[in-house]
Each structure stands twice: as C-alpha cells, then as structure tokens.
Design an enzyme around this catalytic site. Structure first.
Site, PDB file in Angstrom:
ATOM      1  N   PRO A  89      68.743  22.591  98.832  1.00  0.00           N
ATOM      2  CA  PRO A  89      67.395  22.731  99.379  1.00  0.00           C
ATOM      3  C   PRO A  89      66.530  23.731  98.621  1.00  0.00           C
ATOM      4  O   PRO A  89      65.301  23.650  98.659  1.00  0.00           O
ATOM      5  CB  PRO A  89      67.640  23.214 100.817  1.00  0.00           C
ATOM      6  CG  PRO A  89      69.033  22.810 101.138  1.00  0.00           C
ATOM      7  CD  PRO A  89      69.776  22.896  99.851  1.00  0.00           C
ATOM      8  N   GLU A 116      77.983  25.728 104.264  1.00  0.00           N
ATOM      9  CA  GLU A 116      76.810  26.605 104.295  1.00  0.00           C
ATOM     10  C   GLU A 116      76.117  26.717 102.950  1.00  0.00           C
ATOM     11  O   GLU A 116      74.922  26.918 102.869  1.00  0.00           O
ATOM     12  CB  GLU A 116      77.227  28.001 104.782  1.00  0.00           C
ATOM     13  CG  GLU A 116      76.065  28.971 104.966  1.00  0.00           C
ATOM     14  CD  GLU A 116      75.106  28.528 106.063  1.00  0.00           C
ATOM     15  OE1 GLU A 116      73.936  28.960 106.022  1.00  0.00           O
ATOM     16  OE2 GLU A 116      75.524  27.740 106.940  1.00  0.00           O
ATOM     17  N   ARG A 154      67.109   3.039  87.434  1.00  0.00           N
ATOM     18  CA  ARG A 154      66.130   1.959  87.348  1.00  0.00           C
ATOM     19  C   ARG A 154      65.180   2.129  86.158  1.00  0.00           C
ATOM     20  O   ARG A 154      64.487   1.184  85.760  1.00  0.00           O
ATOM     21  CB  ARG A 154      65.328   1.834  88.651  1.00  0.00           C
ATOM     22  CG  ARG A 154      64.441   3.024  88.937  1.00  0.00           C
ATOM     23  CD  ARG A 154      63.836   2.941  90.327  1.00  0.00           C
ATOM     24  NE  ARG A 154      63.067   1.725  90.534  1.00  0.00           N
ATOM     25  CZ  ARG A 154      61.808   1.566  90.129  1.00  0.00           C
ATOM     26  NH1 ARG A 154      61.196   2.534  89.486  1.00  0.00           N
ATOM     27  NH2 ARG A 154      61.180   0.447  90.359  1.00  0.00           N
ATOM     28  N   ASP A 169      54.786   1.905  88.583  1.00  0.00           N
ATOM     29  CA  ASP A 169      55.189   2.434  89.874  1.00  0.00           C
ATOM     30  C   ASP A 169      54.272   3.562  90.325  1.00  0.00           C
ATOM     31  O   ASP A 169      53.619   4.223  89.516  1.00  0.00           O
ATOM     32  CB  ASP A 169      56.618   3.013  89.795  1.00  0.00           C
ATOM     33  CG  ASP A 169      57.664   1.926  89.755  1.00  0.00           C
ATOM     34  OD1 ASP A 169      57.358   0.813  90.196  1.00  0.00           O
ATOM     35  OD2 ASP A 169      58.774   2.204  89.290  1.00  0.00           O
TER      36      ASP A 169
END
Length: 245
Positions: A89, A116, A154, A169
């Site tokens: 994160p 954790e 991709r 895209d």
C-alpha cells in the site's frame, strides 16, 4: 519476458494465468511464468516465514530470509538486472505509464506479502520497485500482482488481436477512451451516432477525439492538467466549460 511471482498462496494466482488473453499469450510463448511459494525457502524446521515485530505492535511481519533466498533462486540464471517488484500500500501508485515501462523488461519478479507487512530490509536491499494499485489495503499482494501482470502482458508484442487496441486504451493517450458502439445500430430506440455509420474516416477520428476530451473533462479533470493540449483541443474544452457555467 519471464515473470516470477513469489507468494504463499500460488493457487490464488494460477487461475488467472490459465484464463483469457494471458493464457493465450503464454500458449503462444509471448511470455513465461513461474509461481514460487517462498515458504519452501524457509530455513527453519516448521517453514515459518513470519515473526512478531520488534518494538511490539499488532500482527506478524514477513522475515527477510525466505524472501531473499527465493528471489536469489529465481534470478541467478535469468537477466542480470530483473525488476523486483514489491506489492504494498505504501508503493508508487500504479498507472498505464508504469505498465508501458514494465512491458519493456525481460524479467519481472513480484513479491506478494501477507500479514502485517515486510521486514524493512526487504524494501531497502532487495526490491527495485514498490507498487500500490490503490489507496486501500488487501489481505495480500496476490490480487494486486495479477492486476499488474495483466496490464503488462497485454502490452507485449502480438498479444492483442489488433495492434491498435493498446495505444488507444484509456490512459495510453493521457485521456480517457472514447465511447464504443456495435450492432445493432438501433437498439430499443437507442441509436448509434450517425457519424460512426458514415464511413467518413476523418470525421470519425474527429468525433472520437472530441468524445475522449469530453469524457476526460467530465470524469477525470486531473488528467487534463498533465496534458499538453493543442489549440484545437483547448477550444473544444472551453466549449465544454462554457456549457457547464
């Protein structure tokens, strides 16, 4: 390209590698992959890979030894400078530009944590990149790693059926992608824009550019601040703004 994914739960990832475009790309040998359970590299009797944090606190922390040994094992016979990616994160927010950057590499190694967090020495002395797929916390890095893998694979040559698909895209041009329509041209009274049925290529390109700018203005104004817009593009945006006043 070769991709190694270090995870305590390889079964979470195997299904994604055996489905859809990623499966076809692997079958066509556009890339290879290996799922590595780094618990197998733990040098203790019970194959323990986590421990309590020094200084106290909630949760368990992944110990460095199994992760270091696993990375060293998968990189010793591969490219000299693989990208070793930690999913976490606190990492760099992931975007299309990063996907395009990673797609140029020969070897990617993903480290998927649980518990954790990671022993800080993994961050400081092992990884080359830390990536976050959003400002939220998952139970582990596996889902995030698969998001990154899918977006990278991709982009590899000849993976997508149409070579023009990836460059058009959303985010590849810096803007959101224009709307798409297909048959029937009239569905329950909802009709496809006439310009798309005209066969006039230049007009269609112009319509798509206008719709791309409009969609970006309406949904992601922040992206426009990062663009160098032409005078014509700025004129189009000014018209959108004036209509909203």
């Amino acid at each position: 390209m070769h991709i190694d994914v270090l995870t305590l739960f390889p079964e979470m990832i195997s299904g994604a590698f055996n489905s859809s475009i990623i499966k076809k790309a692997h079958e066509k040998e556009k890339f290879s992959y290996n799922l590595v359970n780094f618990r197998e590299y733990a040098d203790n009797k019970h194959q323990k890979v986590d421990d309590y944090p020094y200084g106290g606190g909630a949760g368990m922390v992944l110990t460095p030894q199994p992760v270091f040994d696993a990375v060293e094992a998968v990189t010793k016979e591969k490219a000299l400078n693989p990208r070793i990616i930690l999913m976490c994160p606190q990492g760099e927010p992931y975007n299309q530009k990063k996907a395009e950057e990673l797609a140029k590499e020969d070897h990617l190694v993903f480290i998927c944590g649980h518990y954790e967090g990671y022993d800080e020495r993994i961050r400081e002395h092992l990884v080359t990149d830390e990536i976050s797929i959003g400002d939220f916390v998952l139970t582990g890095g596996e889902l995030g790693a698969m998001v990154v893998v899918d977006s990278v694979v991709r982009l590899l040559p000849d993976v997508l059926g149409n070579e023009e698909s990836a460059p058009e895209d959303s985010f590849s041009t810096g803007l959101l992608e224009h709307p798409h329509y297909t048959r029937p041209s009239d569905f329950r009274g909802m009709k496809v824009p006439e310009v798309l049925l005209s066969g006039h290529h230049a007009n269609i390109v112009g319509w798509r550019k206008i719709e791309s700018l409009k969609r970006t203005y309406e949904r992601r104004k922040d992206l426009l601040d990062l663009q160098t817009l032409s005078d014509e593009d700025q004129k189009i945006l000014n018209e959108f703004k004036n209509k909203n006043i």
